[in-house]
Design a protein around this motif. Structure first.
Motif, PDB file in Angstrom:
ATOM      1  N   ALA A  66       0.845  -1.193   0.000  1.00  0.00           N
ATOM      2  CA  ALA A  66       0.000   0.000   0.000  1.00  0.00           C
ATOM      3  C   ALA A  66       0.880   1.243   0.000  1.00  0.00           C
ATOM      4  CB  ALA A  66      -0.899   0.011   1.215  1.00  0.00           C
ATOM      5  N   ARG A  67       0.319   2.362  -0.452  1.00  0.00           N
ATOM      6  CA  ARG A  67       1.072   3.626  -0.447  1.00  0.00           C
ATOM      7  C   ARG A  67       0.110   4.768  -0.176  1.00  0.00           C
ATOM      8  NH1 ARG A  67       4.998   4.397  -5.337  1.00  0.00           N
ATOM      9  NH2 ARG A  67       6.237   3.060  -3.975  1.00  0.00           N
ATOM     10  N   TYR A  68       0.620   5.771   0.563  1.00  0.00           N
ATOM     11  CA  TYR A  68      -0.176   6.963   0.836  1.00  0.00           C
ATOM     12  C   TYR A  68      -0.122   7.882  -0.377  1.00  0.00           C
ATOM     13  CZ  TYR A  68      -1.492  11.434   3.038  1.00  0.00           C
ATOM     14  OH  TYR A  68      -2.102  12.632   3.340  1.00  0.00           O
ATOM     15  N   GLY A  69      -1.248   8.425  -0.776  1.00  0.00           N
ATOM     16  CA  GLY A  69      -1.272   9.289  -1.956  1.00  0.00           C
ATOM     17  C   GLY A  69      -2.024  10.585  -1.699  1.00  0.00           C
ATOM     18  N   VAL A  70      -1.643  11.618  -2.428  1.00  0.00           N
ATOM     19  CA  VAL A  70      -2.297  12.923  -2.318  1.00  0.00           C
ATOM     20  C   VAL A  70      -2.758  13.376  -3.693  1.00  0.00           C
ATOM     21  CG1 VAL A  70      -1.927  15.368  -1.828  1.00  0.00           C
ATOM     22  CG2 VAL A  70      -0.995  13.631  -0.285  1.00  0.00           C
ATOM     23  N   MET A  71      -3.992  13.855  -3.766  1.00  0.00           N
ATOM     24  CA  MET A  71      -4.564  14.368  -5.023  1.00  0.00           C
ATOM     25  C   MET A  71      -4.774  15.863  -4.911  1.00  0.00           C
ATOM     26  SD  MET A  71      -7.788  11.955  -5.869  1.00  0.00           S
ATOM     27  CE  MET A  71      -7.694  10.224  -5.467  1.00  0.00           C
ATOM     28  N   LEU A  72      -4.569  16.564  -6.011  1.00  0.00           N
ATOM     29  CA  LEU A  72      -4.874  17.988  -6.064  1.00  0.00           C
ATOM     30  C   LEU A  72      -6.108  18.207  -6.931  1.00  0.00           C
ATOM     31  CD1 LEU A  72      -1.353  19.562  -6.759  1.00  0.00           C
ATOM     32  CD2 LEU A  72      -2.317  18.757  -4.594  1.00  0.00           C
ATOM     33  N   ARG A  73      -6.716  19.381  -6.787  1.00  0.00           N
ATOM     34  CA  ARG A  73      -7.693  19.843  -7.765  1.00  0.00           C
ATOM     35  C   ARG A  73      -6.907  20.461  -8.905  1.00  0.00           C
ATOM     36  NH1 ARG A  73     -11.081  23.074  -3.505  1.00  0.00           N
ATOM     37  NH2 ARG A  73      -9.690  24.705  -4.283  1.00  0.00           N
ATOM     38  N   GLU A  74      -7.591  20.686 -10.023  1.00  0.00           N
ATOM     39  CA  GLU A  74      -6.907  21.262 -11.172  1.00  0.00           C
ATOM     40  C   GLU A  74      -6.348  22.646 -10.828  1.00  0.00           C
ATOM     41  OE1 GLU A  74      -5.229  20.121 -13.787  1.00  0.00           O
ATOM     42  OE2 GLU A  74      -7.005  19.221 -14.709  1.00  0.00           O
ATOM     43  N   ASP A  75      -6.923  23.311  -9.816  1.00  0.00           N
ATOM     44  CA  ASP A  75      -6.417  24.643  -9.469  1.00  0.00           C
ATOM     45  C   ASP A  75      -5.234  24.567  -8.503  1.00  0.00           C
ATOM     46  OD1 ASP A  75      -7.537  23.953  -7.043  1.00  0.00           O
ATOM     47  OD2 ASP A  75      -8.731  25.783  -6.823  1.00  0.00           O
ATOM     48  N   GLY A  76      -4.760  23.369  -8.253  1.00  0.00           N
ATOM     49  CA  GLY A  76      -3.528  23.219  -7.485  1.00  0.00           C
ATOM     50  C   GLY A  76      -3.709  23.067  -5.988  1.00  0.00           C
ATOM     51  N   MET A  77      -4.949  23.155  -5.527  1.00  0.00           N
ATOM     52  CA  MET A  77      -5.187  22.993  -4.100  1.00  0.00           C
ATOM     53  C   MET A  77      -5.325  21.499  -3.779  1.00  0.00           C
ATOM     54  SD  MET A  77      -5.128  25.998  -3.038  1.00  0.00           S
ATOM     55  CE  MET A  77      -4.790  27.404  -4.091  1.00  0.00           C
ATOM     56  N   VAL A  78      -4.932  21.117  -2.548  1.00  0.00           N
ATOM     57  CA  VAL A  78      -5.041  19.713  -2.167  1.00  0.00           C
ATOM     58  C   VAL A  78      -6.521  19.336  -2.079  1.00  0.00           C
ATOM     59  CG1 VAL A  78      -4.605  18.022  -0.363  1.00  0.00           C
ATOM     60  CG2 VAL A  78      -2.846  19.696  -0.950  1.00  0.00           C
ATOM     61  N   TYR A  79      -6.845  18.190  -2.660  1.00  0.00           N
ATOM     62  CA  TYR A  79      -8.227  17.766  -2.787  1.00  0.00           C
ATOM     63  C   TYR A  79      -8.538  16.621  -1.835  1.00  0.00           C
ATOM     64  CZ  TYR A  79     -12.276  15.635  -5.197  1.00  0.00           C
ATOM     65  OH  TYR A  79     -13.487  15.080  -5.520  1.00  0.00           O
ATOM     66  N   ASP A  80      -7.744  15.554  -1.921  1.00  0.00           N
ATOM     67  CA  ASP A  80      -8.047  14.390  -1.096  1.00  0.00           C
ATOM     68  C   ASP A  80      -6.784  13.569  -0.874  1.00  0.00           C
ATOM     69  OD1 ASP A  80     -10.512  13.108   0.108  1.00  0.00           O
ATOM     70  OD2 ASP A  80      -9.606  11.361  -0.870  1.00  0.00           O
ATOM     71  N   ASP A  81      -6.825  12.706   0.140  1.00  0.00           N
ATOM     72  CA  ASP A  81      -5.691  11.812   0.373  1.00  0.00           C
ATOM     73  C   ASP A  81      -6.195  10.468   0.862  1.00  0.00           C
ATOM     74  OD1 ASP A  81      -6.599  12.395   2.900  1.00  0.00           O
ATOM     75  OD2 ASP A  81      -4.611  12.644   3.770  1.00  0.00           O
ATOM     76  N   GLY A  82      -5.318   9.486   0.846  1.00  0.00           N
ATOM     77  CA  GLY A  82      -5.683   8.157   1.310  1.00  0.00           C
ATOM     78  C   GLY A  82      -4.631   7.154   0.873  1.00  0.00           C
ATOM     79  N   THR A  83      -4.784   5.908   1.343  1.00  0.00           N
ATOM     80  CA  THR A  83      -3.830   4.879   0.922  1.00  0.00           C
ATOM     81  C   THR A  83      -4.445   4.038  -0.177  1.00  0.00           C
ATOM     82  OG1 THR A  83      -4.702   3.439   2.636  1.00  0.00           O
ATOM     83  CG2 THR A  83      -2.688   4.658   3.150  1.00  0.00           C
ATOM     84  N   THR A  84      -3.632   3.698  -1.142  1.00  0.00           N
ATOM     85  CA  THR A  84      -4.072   2.847  -2.232  1.00  0.00           C
ATOM     86  C   THR A  84      -3.138   1.653  -2.315  1.00  0.00           C
ATOM     87  OG1 THR A  84      -5.166   4.580  -3.467  1.00  0.00           O
ATOM     88  CG2 THR A  84      -4.302   2.722  -4.739  1.00  0.00           C
ATOM     89  N   SER A  85      -3.720   0.483  -2.498  1.00  0.00           N
ATOM     90  CA  SER A  85      -2.937  -0.759  -2.460  1.00  0.00           C
ATOM     91  C   SER A  85      -2.934  -1.435  -3.816  1.00  0.00           C
ATOM     92  CB  SER A  85      -3.546  -1.723  -1.442  1.00  0.00           C
ATOM     93  OG  SER A  85      -3.828  -1.057  -0.234  1.00  0.00           O
TER      94      SER A  85
END
Ligand SMILES: Cc1cc2nc3c(=O)[nH]c(=O)nc-3n(C[C@H](O)[C@H](O)[C@H](O)COP(=O)(O)OP(=O)(O)OC[C@H]3O[C@@H](n4cnc5c(N)ncnc54)[C@H](O)[C@@H]3O)c2cc1C
Ligand SMILES: NC(=O)c1ccc[n+]([C@@H]2O[C@H](COP(=O)([O-])OP(=O)(O)OC[C@H]3O[C@@H](n4cnc5c(N)ncnc54)[C@H](O)[C@@H]3O)[C@@H](O)[C@H]2O)c1
Ligand SMILES: Cc1cc2nc3c(=O)[nH]c(=O)nc-3n(C[C@H](O)[C@H](O)[C@H](O)COP(=O)(O)O)c2cc1C
Ligand SMILES: [Zn+2]
Lengths: 93, 202, 996, 417
Positions: C695-714
């Motif tokens: 598994a790995r921790y991941g971070v997503m941004l919105r297209e405007d560059g602000m942080v949108y969501d995070d979580g672990t994906t395996s």
């Protein structure tokens, strides 16, 4: 009540869909200029008249649709799948 | 494949309804269909027809690529579930499957044509039946369920009582099978039950 | 004497069914089939209301939903309905009604004093005064105005009845069941179209019920009954009575309200009071008829003055005598029928005043035969009387002075007819003016609708039957049916209409009178003149300045008169002046109808996890998370505070082992050859090389560059991933993935779907979590075999599941996913296995405490305004690859100084905890003085591990300010507290524990 | 003619024959120093302050329909300055101060009624957000009060305070100085006051083109001919994209419809402005007695001034849930206005890349309260060809630079603001 003819599900009420965004802006390439990205993310033609836009059939088949709609009369001229790679309604590929 | 006798009993999302039927009126009846197996299939680019065929062969039930259609052998339901997939639903006991057997069957048939995802515990199945069933649906759904527009063998992904649901017409009684997200099951059942009250005295 | 004004015979009332009711505390009798209006008239009650502004006495002036005057408070207690038109209330036994907007009584209303000051209360007077002193407006002037204004008073109790919303499809929707509508429905049905016919009246027939017209050789109402019987017997037809179509919306949807139980004392069990219907027709036939407009003359608002068509309707339909001595005034042929019907019913018609020079010869004969005095070129200049009309001043339309006076107790006037264009106009069409009927008629259709009969401007019965029949067949054909030839019912020609305009009567001897245009809002002809004089000279400005047409009747009887008078003032032709916009609803509709059954506890559905019942039995305190109910903490005794609980639960976790239900996290199954590439574009960090079983921790941004969501994906397999999202964003993350896949990157061969519902998630956290799990898990979970971030299939006792070694708490921890029907069982078995070790459970509050101690950012830091850099996550980003939001996150101001960045905060005041929402300011600022906040506190807790109040906050340039001392101020409660800025990770910065 | 109780009496005695036009109805001149496009509250206020504070009186306000017929005439009239972010908080508070003396300043009663604005919260997260906002209001000198259940009960006694409703009320954040005003009167009052200072108010005059030479605008093409202008201020709200489209500019703005509704007139029932926190619903009572309420935008681009059913139903469901006794009250009218939804939910007031052309837009559903402040800073910006410090941050360029003013934190998604 807007009624959108989903190519797969047929005529459905507005409240089954969620509005996406202007479908005429194209996402720039990774190496495009900051100005191109600014335009893509922030500026809109916002026309009074025919407008091509994305809708998500989120309360139905979950397909994203490209809808041509008049922003003055709300008349819908066309609805088509946003993705060329989803099996066309009816015939499977 | 886990074997039947060691698996614990399944606790359904509507187990709080102790009655056999949630609603049991002269002209309409609503009940939960417990312990269903629900397998979702999503096809990869260009593999749609092939997958349909494979599933059809494996189950001996037509797996149609026509939107809004549902085929069944009376026990197992193969319903269109979106542009690139189906939902296959059965009650293992009724259909004579060992636990996990249906999943295996489909998985091996589909192979790498698509993704096979187990949704069995994520869906709550309800059955609404009787002369007044359409009148009850009319209060919760904007679908046109008139015989001229809908009927047995048809299914729809739509919003029912403001919740995402799948509607499958089973017969002309009419009988409708409804599937909704497990976490919403109680709110969903509550809304339908409420819509039935008008027909309590037939 | 009871029902003194009831005629001996006739009418559509059931004299076998007496009904008793009360008005203003006095009880009366009426008959089944009466409306409250007809029943009151039958008892000689004409004074029913007081007007809005001048509190003038008012009585009933129409028979339908256009009634401007006679509005009352219907029913009592929680069922009270203010402003109810007496003309639309079906009489039921025990009905209670009361007059409104008067004090102390309807008969004697002190506010009638306003009448004398009316010159002061001219249109818009309040804009010109009440300005000094400024503070007086809200507290004094407005206070008084508000109490004077308004009409009826509302109940303050909840509604005991319920409502619902229904949907119905059809080929042809017909609105209105008069001759035109019945003919249309009949014709369309004959062609086998699915037809829906709605009418707001309790029975079909429309005006035929009010008239003495004949169709196919029998009384019109009988003909209507016949047609209705046929229609109701056909299975392709649905007939809705007591159902008003109130809105014509986009894409040919029509909304209607069905009054299911308003004609009953209370709704039967299980039955709604009213329901909203949304109709989805292919074609709409509008056969909604026409509304008569009154003549405008002095004191034209007195009780005893009504529309000509209303007067004869009370006689014909309700067998009620609205008076004894009638004067009838008209500018068209239609009112001659009133003279005839009233006369034939035994009323004395004192005079028929026809403003036209030349009456219609055959009609004039009819009048003569009945020796009713007919005056041509004459009309009413003014009426006199205090609470009831007593006489009229007759004037000649040519205006030469000298008025003749006639005694009467009933005035019936017709100023002409206005087609009911509301729905047509709502559908987007523009009505046009028709010189031949001096009114507006339907314009070019914008949606699939057509207007027929009186609604279409054709006023002869024959035209209604023929037009309706043709329209019905046509509609069916347009729906793809082969039209079946249907012969229209035959009716004798009911003559021509032949109207000549008369918009306002000359006043007798030039005296000035109140000539009302909008009765309910007390708008007079002189107000229209004043508005024009002051420059409020377009219909829209006129409406807003005088409030004409803005009352509960929306000017159904007054709009055309008003704009015609304005046109006269301006000297412009009527079409140039135009008409105000028709808006839904056609008649006022109760809010409950729009709300339907999704109110109160059912306002939104509830989402429950599989462990919900157990939590409930454990008396857990729940917290709302979107639609979810999550266990927040578990009181062990009644006196346990939240603080006691989360401290206990946190310590149990940090020192031993505890379970928490994490089922609400979003879970998305992702499969396909391009799955890794897809994730790589979605997340700011790298995904191509994640090994299977990790598994790995991941971070997503919105297209405007602000942080949108995070979580672990395996990574479960080469092409198979399992993503988790925050509870809040679960749905929107999936939608966004679908959007990018379908609209931007369709070439990527990947599919995904939500499996949130299928899995129950249980975190087992704490130094002893491995020891607990080892007893029940069938795989080797030693640190070597199953290290931090490992993922594997497993069985917990007999339950199949997936095990993830991930940690939100910062302790050694595992997350177990099992199919939801086994969720509770798994939970119980884990508790059982941990019994000896006395395993605990914890809720979201302790979860929060531990994530703060560990410096994990969450919702309150991911507030949509923070970048990865602001949150100290930038190191994860791989800017050499492409990912969503990359470019906009590189904008100058986002990289420069002055950004709010996440920091840790420690309370420097022992025993005092920080509060969320406090602002960070330099020490010693005076509270309540304007000052620039430097940031704020986003999440706080008492830290059992550090034994002090700690928090996370967002502080301007915070990353470089560790060690600074600031003040966290909370001016709302006049609080401040000293804090030290520190690194956001309070415990185990190297992350040894999670890897132990 | 001056308005007062005295003039009212005098005219009444004269049978109200003596009242003169509230504003003239002039023919457009060939050219003006400043042309304001848009006869809504903002355009009219701008003209008024240009004339009153900057001595520029050769000004025309061009209105395609009737003045106040746009959003000014269709809004739910809530006036407040309860913002969280500094630029908003300070700008709207300045506007609030102007409101407090407006009726006197204009000699026209705009019925500004400071009956308070109450925002309910139903979850701890909402309470925390309210606290953060309330605290920054107080730090900016704006009045704010945090109420517990009892405090809320005193202000709005008829809400559903039960625990078994879906989202029980926990408390509310109030701004006592907030309230409502008579929307039409604001347009009319500014029009009359501006007219008295020499401003030409020209109705039924639609701007259909902007004449431009190199990077400078010279005037406007209108339905009533060409009008030359030294400077042009655009204040057309929902139509901003259309007007700037005339010079080939795309704006960070989308047009969406916001609906509003009014019930039949009633005796006093709702004494303060109240917003529901668990759904989209806010309500107040007009002086005429109608309950005026609204909710969320329909959520898709449109220029039609009418709304649809789904939003209607959702909004009212929220209302009845918040205040159950509304259930039997009847809705009289439903309408809509075209909202200029910006990409960060905050307005754009200032210069444009084109010389002598100024923008005032992006007000979303919150520009009525801004009317005096907006006109005030826009007049300053036009008169001095540079923004006032109060609108210095509301530039068109802020998006390019990354200086968004995003109260909700939902990013470049107009439908979500
Ligand atoms: C339903 C609703 C509820 C609202 N509620 C609130 C609230 O409670 N509180 C609040 O503060 N704000 C509220 N708003 C927002 C507020 O109404 C607006 O932001 C504000 O009124 C905008 O004023 P304006 O003068 O900029 O625009 P408008 O009042 O719309 O004026 C613009 C004018 O420009 C004219 N125009 C357009 N194009 C041209 C052209 N080419 N040529 C000439 N003239 C043109 C239009 O006809 C219009 O009259 C609400 C809005 C709506 C629709
Ligand atoms: N000669 C004249 O001057 C004159 C003028 C007008 C009407 N008329 C007579 O009136 C009759 C007109 O017949 P028609 O069928 O056109 O109209 P109608 O008035 O007979 O029937 C209209 C029906 O529609 C219903 N209705 C109206 N709006 C509705 C809505 N929104 N929802 C549901 N129901 C609604 C009304 O309750 C009524 O029952 C003819 O007999 C005609 O001769 C004569
Ligand atoms: C604050 C406010 C109060 C209103 N009150 C009423 C009212 O009491 N009666 C009414 O008919 N319309 C009322 N309206 C609505 C207007 O009639 C009208 O619908 C609105 O200004 C939009 O204009 P339009 O419908 O002509 O497009 C009100 C509007 C507002 C903004
Ligand atoms: Zn679909």
């Amino acid at each position: 009540m807007l009624r959108i003819e989903c190519p797969w599900c047929g005529l459905r009420n507005e409240d089954e869909f969620s509005y996406g965004s202007d479908a005429t802006v194209t996402r720039p390439a990774d190496d495009a200029s900051q100005d191109d990205w600014y335009d893509y993310v922030y500026t809109r033609a916002n026309p009074a008249g025919p407008h091509t836009e994305f809708w998500h059939h989120v309360g139905g088949c979950r397909a994203w649709l490209k809808v041509e709609r008049d922003t003055l009369t709300h008349e819908i001229f066309s609805v088509e799948p946003a993705s060329p790679n989803l099996p066309a309604p009816g015939k499977g590929t | 494949m886990p074997d039947a006798n060691t698996l614990p009993a399944r606790k359904s999302p509507l187990s709080n309804y102790t009655r056999e039927h949630i609603v049991d009126y002269p002209r309409v009846r609503l009940s939960e269909r417990k312990a269903l197996t629900a397998i979702q299939v999503l096809t990869f680019n260009g593999k749609h027809a092939a997958t349909a065929e494979a599933i059809g062969k494996a189950l001996g039930i037509e797996c149609s690529t026509a939107p809004g259609t549902s085929n069944s052998d009376g026990k197992t339901q193969v319903s269109w579930n979106g542009p690139n997939g189906w939902m296959i639903v059965a009650n293992d006991a009724e259909a004579g499957f060992a636990p996990g057997e249906l999943h295996e069957k489909i998985a091996s048939a589909v192979g790498d044509l698509g993704a096979v995802v187990d949704q069995s515990h994520g869906r709550c199945g309800l059955r609404l039946s009787g002369e007044s069933a359409r009148a009850v649906m009319e209060k919760n759904s904007a679908l046109d369920l008139h015989p001229r527009a809908f009927g047995p063998g048809r299914c729809a992904l739509t919003s029912v009582a403001h919740m995402n649901a799948t509607v499958v017409q089973v017969d002309d009684a009419p009988t409708f099978d409804l599937y909704v997200a497990r976490s919403l099951a109680r709110s969903f059942a509550h809304a339908l039950e409420h819509a039935c009250h008008e027909f309590e005295r037939g | 004497m009871a029902q003194e004004f009831r005629l001996g015979r006739g009418g559509q009332i059931d004299r076998e069914q007496p009904v008793s009711f009360s008005f203003d505390g006095k009880s009366y009798q009426g008959f089944d089939g009466d409306t409250l209006a007809s029943a009151l008239l039958a008892n000689g009650v004409h004074l029913m209301a007081r007007s809005f502004k001048y509190h003038r006495p008012r009585g009933v002036s129409t028979v339908g939903s256009e009634e401007p005057n006679a509005i009352v408070e219907l029913r009592t207690g929680p069922r009270k309905e203010p402003n109810t038109r007496v003309t639309t209330v079906e009489l039921f036994d025990g009905l209670v009604a009361a007059s409104q907007n008067r004090w102390p009584s309807l008969g004697f209303d002190v506010m009638a004093i306003n009448n004398l000051f009316s010159p002061l209360l001219s249109a818009g007077f309040y804009y010109k005064t009440f300005k000094w002193p400024a503070s007086f407006w809200t507290n004094v002037y407005e206070h008084v105005i508000r109490r004077a204004a308004g009409l009826g008073s509302a109940t303050t109790e909840p509604d005991p009845d319920f409502y619902e919303q229904c949907h119905a499809h059809c080929d042809v929707l017909v609105v209105g069941a008069g001759p035109a509508g019945l003919s249309a429905a009949h014709a369309a049905a004959q062609s086998d179209a699915r037809v829906i016919l709605v009418d707001e009246q309790p029975r079909g027939g429309g005006s035929l019920n009010n008239e003495k017209l004949e169709i196919a050789g029998r009384p019109g109402s009988e003909w209507a009954e016949g047609i209705l019987a046929n229609l109701e017997a056909m299975d392709n037809v649905r007939v809705f009575t007591r159902t008003t179509a109130f809105g014509y919306y986009d894409h040919n949807t029509v909304a209607a309200i069905e009054r299911v139980a308003d004609h009953l004392p209370v709704p039967p069990r299980g039955t709604p009071r009213q329901r909203m219907w949304v109709f989805y027709p292919q074609r709409v036939v509008l056969a909604s008829g026409a509304t008569e407009r009154p003549l405008v003359f002095g004191n034209n608002d007195l009780p005893g003055i009504m529309l000509a068509s209303a007067a004869r309707a009370y006689v014909n339909r309700f067998a009620v005598r609205p008076g004894k001595r009638a004067v009838i005034a008209t500018n068209n042929n239609d009112a001659y029928r009133s003279a005839i019907d009233l006369h034939d019913a035994g009323l004395r018609v004192v005079a028929l005043l026809d403003s036209r020079a030349e009456p219609d010869a055959p009609l004039a004969e009819e009048i003569e035969r009945r020796s009713i005095p007919l005056f041509t070129g004459k009309t009413i200049g003014a009426a006199t009387g205090r609470k009831h009309v007593a006489s009229v001043q007759v004037v000649s339309t040519t205006g030469e002075s000298g008025a003749q006076s006639l005694n009467c107790d009933l005035i019936a006037t017709s100023g002409g007819w206005n087609p009911n264009l509301h729905l047509h106009s709502q559908s987007g069409a523009k009505p046009k003016y028709d010189e031949s009927i001096f009114s507006f008629v339907p314009g070019e259709s914008r949606q699939a609708e057509v207007s027929v009969g009186a609604a279409g401007g054709s006023f002869s019965l024959k035209a209604c039957l023929d037009g309706g029949t043709a329209a019905g067949t046509e509609a069916a054909i347009l729906c793809g049916f082969e039209g079946k030839k249907v012969r229209a019912a035959k009716a004798g020609d009911d003559g021509s209409y032949a109207i000549e305009a008369l918009w306002i009567a000359p006043t007798p001897n030039g005296k000035s009178y109140k000539q009302f245009v909008d009765m309910q809002n007390d708008v007079k002809a002189s107000d229209v003149e004043l508005a024009n004089q002051e420059g409020y000279d377009s219909v829209e400005l006129l409406k807003r300045y005088t409030t004409q047409g803005m009352a509960t009747d929306q000017g159904k009887t007054s709009n055309v008169n008003a704009l015609a008078i304005l046109a006269g003032q301006r000297g412009d032709p009527i079409p140039e002046v135009g008409i105000t916009t028709f808006r839904p609803p056609y008649v006022p509709v109760a809010m409950g109808v729009f709300a339907g059954h999704t109110v109160g506890a059912d306002f939104m559905p509830v989402r429950r996890t599989a462990i919900h019942d157990w939590n409930e039995n454990e008396a857990a305190v729940f917290i709302e998370a979107g639609l979810w109910l999550r266990a927040r903490y578990f009181p062990r005794s009644p006196k346990d505070t939240m603080y006691d609980c989360y401290v206990r639960e946190t310590e149990a976790t940090r020192k031993n082992v505890a379970l928490v239900d994490v089922s609400t996290l979003g879970k998305i199954d992702i499969q396909g050859p391009d799955a890794p590439e897809f994730l790589n574009r979605l997340y700011i960090n790298n995904w191509l090389k994640l090994p299977v079983g990790k598994a790995r921790y991941g971070v997503m941004l919105r297209e405007d560059g602000m942080v949108y969501d995070d979580g672990t994906t395996s990574r479960l397999g080469e092409n198979h991933f399992f993503m988790t999202t925050t509870t809040a964003n679960a749905a929107s993350v999936l939608a966004q993935m679908e959007q990018y896949h379908q609209t931007e990157w369709p070439e990527l061969d990947v599919v995904f779907c939500s499996v949130t519902e299928h899995w129950t998630g249980i975190a087992i956290a704490g130094p002893n979590s491995r020891e607990l799990l080892e007893q029940v898990i069938d795989i080797d979970i030693s640190n070597e075999a199953f290290p931090f971030m490992a993922v594997g299939e497993c069985r917990m006792n007999d339950i199949p599941g997936r095990l993830f070694r991930i940690s939100f708490s910062g302790e050694l921890a595992y997350e177990l996913n099992v199919p939801a029907d086994y969720g509770e069982q798994a939970w119980l078995e884990l508790l059982e296995a941990g019994k000896e070790m006395n395993v605990a459970v914890y809720g979201t509050e302790a979860l929060g405490t531990m994530r703060i101690e560990k410096g994990h950012v969450a919702g309150s830091e991911l507030d949509g305004r923070t970048t990865a850099m602001d949150l100290g996550l930038e190191a994860m980003a791989n800017r050499a690859k492409h990912f969503i939001g990359k470019h906009m996150s590189e904008r100058p101001a986002l990289l420069g100084e002055g950004r709010l960045q996440v920091v840790g905060l420690k309370s420097l005041e022992p025993g005092r905890n920080l509060r969320i929402g406090a602002h960070l300011v330099d020490p010693e600022v005076e509270l309540d003085t304007v000052s620039q906040s430097q940031g704020h506190v986003s999440a706080t807790t008492y830290s059992p591990s550090l034994q002090c109040g700690i928090a996370l906050g967002l502080l301007r340039d915070g990353a470089s300010r560790h060690g600074e001392q600031l003040e966290a101020v909370f001016p709302l409660d006049k609080q401040k507290i000293k804090v030290e800025v520190c690194h956001p990770v309070f415990i185990d910065p190297e992350g040894k524990l999670v890897r132990a | 003619m001056h308005y007062s109780a005295f003039s009212l009496v005098r005219q009444a005695l004269g049978g109200n024959r003596g009242w003169t036009r509230a504003w003239r109805n002039p023919e457009p001149k060939m050219n003006y120093d400043v042309v304001i496009i848009g006869g809504g509250g903002h355009g009219l206020a701008t003209a008024y302050y240009l004339a009153k504070l900057h001595g520029i009186t050769n000004v025309a306000v061009l209105e395609k329909g009737y003045i106040g017929g746009g959003n000014t005439g269709r809004n739910t009239t809530i006036v407040r300055s309860n913002y969280m972010l500094n630029p908003n908080s300070q700008f709207y508070e300045h506007s609030m101060k102007l409101w407090e003396g407006l009726s006197q300043d204009l000699n026209y009663n705009v019925m500004f009624s400071q009956r308070g604005v109450l925002n309910l919260f139903h979850t701890d997260a909402q309470r925390d957000a309210a606290a953060r906002r309330g605290n920054s209001m107080r730090l900016n000198g704006v009045d704010a009060v945090m109420h517990d259940l009892d405090g809320v009960r005193k202000l709005m006694p008829h809400l559903d305070f039960s625990k078994n409703t879906r989202f029980p009320i926990l408390g509310g954040l109030a701004q006592p100085r907030g309230g409502t005003a008579r929307h039409d009167a604001v347009a009319w009052g500014y029009a009359r006051a501006a007219d008295r200072l020499g401003v030409d108010i020209i109705q039924q005059c639609e701007v259909i083109g902007l004449k431009r030479h190199e990077n400078r605008v010279l005037g406007v093409e209108t339905s009533r001919g060409f009008i030359a202008a030294g400077r042009i201020g655009v204040a057309v709200a929902g139509n901003s994209s259309r007007v700037f489209g005339m010079v080939g500019m795309k704006l960070p703005i989308e047009s969406h419809v916001l609906q509003a509704y009014v019930t039949e007139g009633l005796k006093p029932l709702v004494d303060t402005v109240c917003t529901f926190g668990a759904g989209h619903f806010y309500i107040s009572q007009s002086d005429k007695g109608g309950l005026v309420f609204g909710g969320d935008i329909d959520g898709w681009n449109t220029y039609a001034q009418r709304g649809n059913l789904p939003t209607f139903n959702h909004v009212v469901a929220g209302g009845v849930t918040m205040m159950p006794c509304l259930s039997r009250l009847r809705i009289l009218r439903q309408w809509g206005g075209v909202m200029d939804m910006s990409m960060d939910g905050s307005p754009i007031i200032g210069k444009t890349p084109i010389d002598n052309l100024y923008i005032n837009g992006g007000w979303c559903y919150g520009g009525f309260k801004a009317t005096p402040g907006s006109g005030w800073v826009f007049a300053h910006t036009i008169a001095n060809d540079k923004p006032h410090e109060l609108n210095a941050e509301f530039t068109l360029e802020r998006f390019r630079e990354g200086r968004m003013i995003d109260e909700k934190g939902v990013g470049a998604s107009p439908k979500s603001h």
